[in-house]
Design a protein around this motif. Structure first.
Motif, PDB file in Angstrom:
ATOM      1  N   ASP A   1       0.825  -1.215   0.000  1.00  0.00           N
ATOM      2  CA  ASP A   1       0.000   0.000   0.000  1.00  0.00           C
ATOM      3  C   ASP A   1       0.856   1.260   0.000  1.00  0.00           C
ATOM      4  O   ASP A   1       0.506   2.251  -0.641  1.00  0.00           O
ATOM      5  CB  ASP A   1      -0.962  -0.001   1.187  1.00  0.00           C
ATOM      6  CG  ASP A   1      -2.102  -1.002   1.013  1.00  0.00           C
ATOM      7  OD1 ASP A   1      -2.368  -1.422  -0.134  1.00  0.00           O
ATOM      8  OD2 ASP A   1      -2.715  -1.377   2.033  1.00  0.00           O
ATOM      9  N   ARG A   2       1.983   1.231   0.690  1.00  0.00           N
ATOM     10  CA  ARG A   2       2.890   2.390   0.701  1.00  0.00           C
ATOM     11  C   ARG A   2       3.491   2.634  -0.680  1.00  0.00           C
ATOM     12  O   ARG A   2       3.587   3.778  -1.127  1.00  0.00           O
ATOM     13  CB  ARG A   2       4.007   2.181   1.722  1.00  0.00           C
ATOM     14  CG  ARG A   2       3.559   2.358   3.141  1.00  0.00           C
ATOM     15  CD  ARG A   2       4.724   2.208   4.097  1.00  0.00           C
ATOM     16  NE  ARG A   2       4.247   2.243   5.473  1.00  0.00           N
ATOM     17  CZ  ARG A   2       4.748   1.527   6.453  1.00  0.00           C
ATOM     18  NH1 ARG A   2       5.789   0.728   6.244  1.00  0.00           N
ATOM     19  NH2 ARG A   2       4.255   1.613   7.666  1.00  0.00           N
TER      20      ARG A   2
ATOM     21  N   ALA B   1       0.790   4.043  -2.976  1.00  0.00           N
ATOM     22  CA  ALA B   1       0.512   5.452  -2.671  1.00  0.00           C
ATOM     23  C   ALA B   1       1.641   6.356  -3.175  1.00  0.00           C
ATOM     24  O   ALA B   1       1.382   7.422  -3.731  1.00  0.00           O
ATOM     25  CB  ALA B   1       0.321   5.631  -1.166  1.00  0.00           C
TER      26      ALA B   1
ATOM     27  N   GLU C   1       1.136   9.302  -5.953  1.00  0.00           N
ATOM     28  CA  GLU C   1       1.439  10.710  -5.662  1.00  0.00           C
ATOM     29  C   GLU C   1       2.240  11.353  -6.783  1.00  0.00           C
ATOM     30  O   GLU C   1       2.062  12.523  -7.086  1.00  0.00           O
ATOM     31  CB  GLU C   1       2.245  10.830  -4.367  1.00  0.00           C
ATOM     32  CG  GLU C   1       1.453  10.658  -3.115  1.00  0.00           C
ATOM     33  CD  GLU C   1       2.339  10.670  -1.870  1.00  0.00           C
ATOM     34  OE1 GLU C   1       3.557  10.943  -1.982  1.00  0.00           O
ATOM     35  OE2 GLU C   1       1.808  10.388  -0.792  1.00  0.00           O
TER      36      GLU C   1
END
Length: 110
Positions: A81-82, A85, A89
């Motif tokens: 998930d990191r 993300a 971004e």
């Protein structure tokens, strides 16, 4: 040089995807690690999906993909998930849409 497809759970399609993003062999994949390698795939346009991510992690450990369970799998989901993300971004959604349109009509070669 060891072919990526010799790692457990990683076949010719995944090997081809890695080669496309500059990861030509298993040694380079090991040196980069799961997170950096998967991030390269995402930045190249791979649609994020958790299963291929943890299949890579298990392959680098020499384990079967379905060996990933419990807390280990939960911890990997947090890492996944990191990465997802971080890549999101840095994306310009308008440029992505434009490139998808150009690719659809055959202007951009992938």
């Amino acid at each position: 040089m060891t072919a990526i497809s010799t790692l457990p759970g990683l076949g010719p399609a995944m090997e081809s995807s890695f080669i496309k993003v500059g990861i030509p062999d298993a040694e380079t994949l090991r040196d980069l690690g799961t997170d950096a390698a998967y991030e390269r795939l995402l930045r190249d346009g791979l649609r994020p999906h958790f299963i291929p991510y943890y299949v890579i992690e298990m392959a680098l450990q020499g384990r079967a993909w379905n060996d990933c369970r419990g807390q280990e799998k939960a911890d990997l989901r947090i890492r996944f998930d990191r990465i997802k993300a971080r890549v999101a971004e840095g994306r310009d959604i308008h440029r992505d849409a434009f490139e998808a349109m150009m690719d659809a009509i055959g202007v951009i070669e992938r």
